[in-house]
Motif scaffolding. Structure first.
Motif, short mmCIF file in Angstrom:
data_model
loop_
_atom_site.label_atom_id
_atom_site.label_comp_id
_atom_site.label_asym_id
_atom_site.label_seq_id
_atom_site.Cartn_x
_atom_site.Cartn_y
_atom_site.Cartn_z
N GLY A 282 -27.47 -0.57 -6.86
CA GLY A 282 -27.98 -1.76 -6.19
C GLY A 282 -27.84 -1.69 -4.68
N GLU A 283 -27.75 -2.85 -4.06
CA GLU A 283 -27.71 -2.92 -2.59
C GLU A 283 -26.49 -2.21 -2.03
OE1 GLU A 283 -27.59 -6.34 0.89
OE2 GLU A 283 -28.56 -6.80 -1.04
N ALA A 284 -25.41 -2.16 -2.78
CA ALA A 284 -24.19 -1.52 -2.29
C ALA A 284 -24.38 -0.03 -2.07
CB ALA A 284 -23.05 -1.76 -3.28
N VAL B 273 -37.56 -0.01 -4.71
CA VAL B 273 -36.73 0.40 -5.84
C VAL B 273 -35.33 0.72 -5.31
CG1 VAL B 273 -36.37 2.08 -7.67
CG2 VAL B 273 -38.68 1.27 -7.17
N TYR B 274 -34.33 -0.04 -5.75
CA TYR B 274 -32.96 0.14 -5.29
C TYR B 274 -32.28 1.27 -6.07
CZ TYR B 274 -33.11 -4.11 -2.47
OH TYR B 274 -33.42 -5.05 -1.51
N PHE C 74 -45.94 4.74 -5.58
CA PHE C 74 -45.96 3.44 -4.89
C PHE C 74 -44.60 2.73 -4.94
CE2 PHE C 74 -50.27 4.05 -6.80
CZ PHE C 74 -50.87 4.53 -5.63
N THR C 75 -43.55 3.51 -4.99
CA THR C 75 -42.20 2.94 -4.89
C THR C 75 -41.51 3.50 -3.65
OG1 THR C 75 -41.24 4.69 -6.27
CG2 THR C 75 -41.99 2.68 -7.38
N ILE C 76 -40.76 2.67 -3.00
CA ILE C 76 -40.03 3.06 -1.78
C ILE C 76 -38.60 2.60 -1.91
CG2 ILE C 76 -39.85 2.70 0.72
CD1 ILE C 76 -43.17 1.94 -0.83
N GLU C 77 -37.68 3.47 -1.55
CA GLU C 77 -36.27 3.09 -1.55
C GLU C 77 -35.93 2.45 -0.20
OE1 GLU C 77 -31.98 5.27 -1.34
OE2 GLU C 77 -33.32 5.92 -2.97
N PRO C 78 -35.49 1.21 -0.18
CA PRO C 78 -35.18 0.55 1.10
C PRO C 78 -33.86 1.04 1.66
CG PRO C 78 -34.64 -0.92 -0.70
CD PRO C 78 -35.24 0.32 -1.33
#
Length: 632
Positions: free
Chosen positions: A99-101, A94-95, A280-284
């Motif tokens: 988002g990726e930024a 989960v971002y 069950f969510t992980i922040e990358p």
């Protein structure tokens, strides 16, 4: 196999019901695990005596490759899916809203390539710890460190309270004198050099110091304000330690093995993601590598593979269609569906928690567990075979039997020994072309694979010095030598050896043992000058530092001509070799009176005579293997 201790009441609550010890033992067996111990009775007995005690625990043995079962979270999750209570969870990244930024970034410095080159990290957001889940989180890290991470040699895990540090982070490698911080549980700052001395007296950390101690640079992780997070693989910082009140956990993972790095990152994050606000969510996180490329970690992508109902049926003896097989695989926390293009194929998505699945045969095992090993049909094998001993084993038994009948005692010694025992104590030198060394020996007693049986026999005599004389021991076992012609660069060689220990040397006794062994092997004794004899053995004096000067001899063996060589031409060739005194005899062993310095090193106060020779040249071809085709 690793043993995982779980709180009994906690596990019953997670499974939704209580089990008797017998019921749970049967459930464990059906699932492929083993209940090692239930401490309920011990706890109740202690409570009756008024002694302080913990809550009852269940100690469960899990397979060494099932890293997802090293904590109560993984065990309960897998059992609920197996029992049909839940569906297998779907793990996802989960971002942040941007988002990726907006991902937390860690920059890896080029200097880390000298010490621990691989790095990964992740964030568990809005997590809620209880004392039990907190203890389980710490225990899983320890289990992974001792198991997959090989005592932090390959991988080290660090966990931090994200709210006490600020991104972006930097993973660097610096000289130890340039690193200074307050380590976990300490109140004052230390340099990395000082910590090497401080932790020498702390057993739980002293065993990891050797991993980086001799390196010119130590790995270190900083936040944007130059505050230290951890110095892997030794210790975390006191500033960023996690507590029961921690709500956001930053996990850093450093490694020397990239594959194990990915496995550990997936296991540690997926197991405890169930405590996040959204389970069950992980922040990358984003990792910027030294070459400028970026990588998102952890990688929770599911691995696609295929299973075939026909293959599973052929291995298990079942007759299931693809849809039935897919249901069995789903009970093992896999995602399986029947292929739309082939009714025999099952498309399987392997979750990031199952790195143990490498081949279709692993899916066969999971399907058999889900079906129930006790439910598999009993079938008579379609083929039958008759076992027979290896020719070298049969040969060894002949020698062992005869020497035992002669009143000698057989011993079995370790194939591993120290380098000193293998060479120095026998007055031999290591030319580094013979011995196979152990890469990272646990003790000084087990450094090399033996190249002789004598040291084992002499150590046996040393430990039995109080035994009445004479001491007569023998052994028929393998030694190992380097062999560049083999794929594994080494070969085993079966040898027979005997040592006589008495108040007199007894050279004639070991000579008689040699003669008796050769008699049973149907090898005649010949003179060393008899160059025309087709086969036989003889001894010839030699000088060897292991034996007393002038009291040692080499054993030579002349192999008989092969059946296809028994012709007039082969006779002519043998006569020519005899004329030139070059019959091609093979040196197979040695016998003699052991040198006093050898006996002194082994602490043996009496003279000894020894015999050692290889059995390999006496092997005959194996008999033809009997099959059903030979049935009349």
């Amino acid at each position: 196999m690793p043993t995982v201790a779980v709180d009994k009441e906690d596990l019953w609550g997670r499974l939704g019901r209580a089990y008797t010890t017998k019921e749970f033992d049967e459930l464990m067996f059906e699932f492929g695990l083993e209940l090692d111990e239930d401490t309920t009775e011990e706890v109740e007995a202690a409570r009756k005596k008024g002694l302080p005690t913990e809550r009852p625990q269940l100690k469960i043995e899990v397979p060494a490759n099932r890293y997802d079962l090293l904590c109560i979270e993984g065990i309960a999750r897998a059992l609920r899916v197996y029992l049909g209570v839940d569906k297998a969870p779907v793990y996802k990244l989960v971002y942040p809203p941007g988002g990726e930024a907006d991902l937390i970034t860690t920059t890896v410095a080029p200097e880390t390539q000298q010490i621990r080159p691989y790095f990964a990290c992740a964030v568990l957001r809005n997590i809620k710890f209880t004392q039990q889940s907190y203890d389980s989180f710490i225990d899983l890290q320890d289990k992974l460190h001792q198991n997959l991470c090989r005592r932090r040699q390959f991988v080290a895990i660090g966990t931090h309270d994200l709210d006490t540090i600020e991104a972006p982070f930097r993973y660097q490698a610096r000289p130890p004198k340039d690193i200074k911080f307050v380590p976990l549980t300490k109140k004052q700052e230390f340099t990395a050099e000082e910590l090497m001395t401080v932790y020498e007296s702390e057993k739980h950390l002293a065993r990891y110091l050797h991993i980086i101690r001799d390196s010119p640079v130590y790995p270190i992780i900083y936040d944007t304000k130059d505050r230290v997070l951890s110095m892997p693989p030794i210790i975390n910082s006191e500033h960023s330690k996690i507590t029961l009140n921690t709500r956001n956990v930053f996990i850093d993972i450093t490694a020397t093995d990239e594959t194990k790095l990915g496995v550990v990152a997936n296991i540690i994050t997926t197991m405890f993601s169930e405590y996040c606000e959204e389970p069950f969510t992980i922040e990358p996180c984003k990792v910027i590598l030294p070459d400028g490329t970026t990588r998102i970690t952890p990688d929770l992508s599911y691995r696609p593979t295929a299973a075939h109902a026909s293959f599973i049926n052929s291995c298990s003896g079942l007759s299931l269609d693809a849809s039935e097989v897919s249901k069995l695989l789903e009970r093992m926390s896999l995602h399986a569906t029947v292929s739309p293009t082939d009714s025999d194929t099952i498309d399987v998505q392997i979750p990031p928690t199952r790195p143990d699945i490498l081949h279709e045969c692993d899916l066969v095992e999971d399907a058999a567990i889900a079906y129930g090993f006790n439910n598999l049909p009993d079938t008579f094998p379609p083929t039958s075979t008759v076992a027979q001993p290896l020719s070298i084993s049969k040969l060894s038994d002949i020698v062992r039997h005869e020497w035992a009948l002669a009143g000698w005692v057989e011993v079995i010694t370790f194939i591993l020994c120290s380098h000193e025992e293998n060479f120095d104590w026998l007055n031999r030198t290591d030319d580094r072309t013979q011995v196979v060394r152990i890469g990272n020996p646990k003790t000084l007693e087990f450094q090399v694979l033996r190249t002789s049986l004598l040291q084992g026999l002499l150590k046996t005599i040393r430990e039995n010095r109080s035994h009445p004389l004479p001491v007569r021991v023998f052994e028929a076992s393998d030694v190992v030598a380097k062999d560049a012609t083999r794929e594994r660069q080494a070969r085993n060689e079966r040898r027979a050896a005997a040592v006589w220990c008495n108040r007199t040397a007894g050279f004639e006794v070991v000579h008689g043992m040699l003669d008796r062994a050769m008699q049973m092997l149907e090898v005649p004794r010949i003179a060393s000058t008899d160059f025309k004899a087709p086969t036989g053995y003889y001894i010839k004096e030699r000088n060897d530092p292991t034996f007393f000067p002038g009291r040692a001899a080499t054993i030579y063996y002349r192999a008989p001509p092969a059946e296809k060589e028994k012709s007039t031409l082969s006779d002519v060739k043998r006569d020519i070799k005899a004329a030139f005194h070059a019959p091609g005899d093979e040196e197979i062993g040695i016998l003699g009176i052991l040198h006093p310095t050898v006996l002194e090193k082994f602490e043996i106060p009496y003279p000894c005579s020894a015999l050692e020779f290889t059995l390999e040249p006496f092997k005959y071809e194996m008999q033809k293997v009997w099959t059903n085709a030979d049935w009349p």
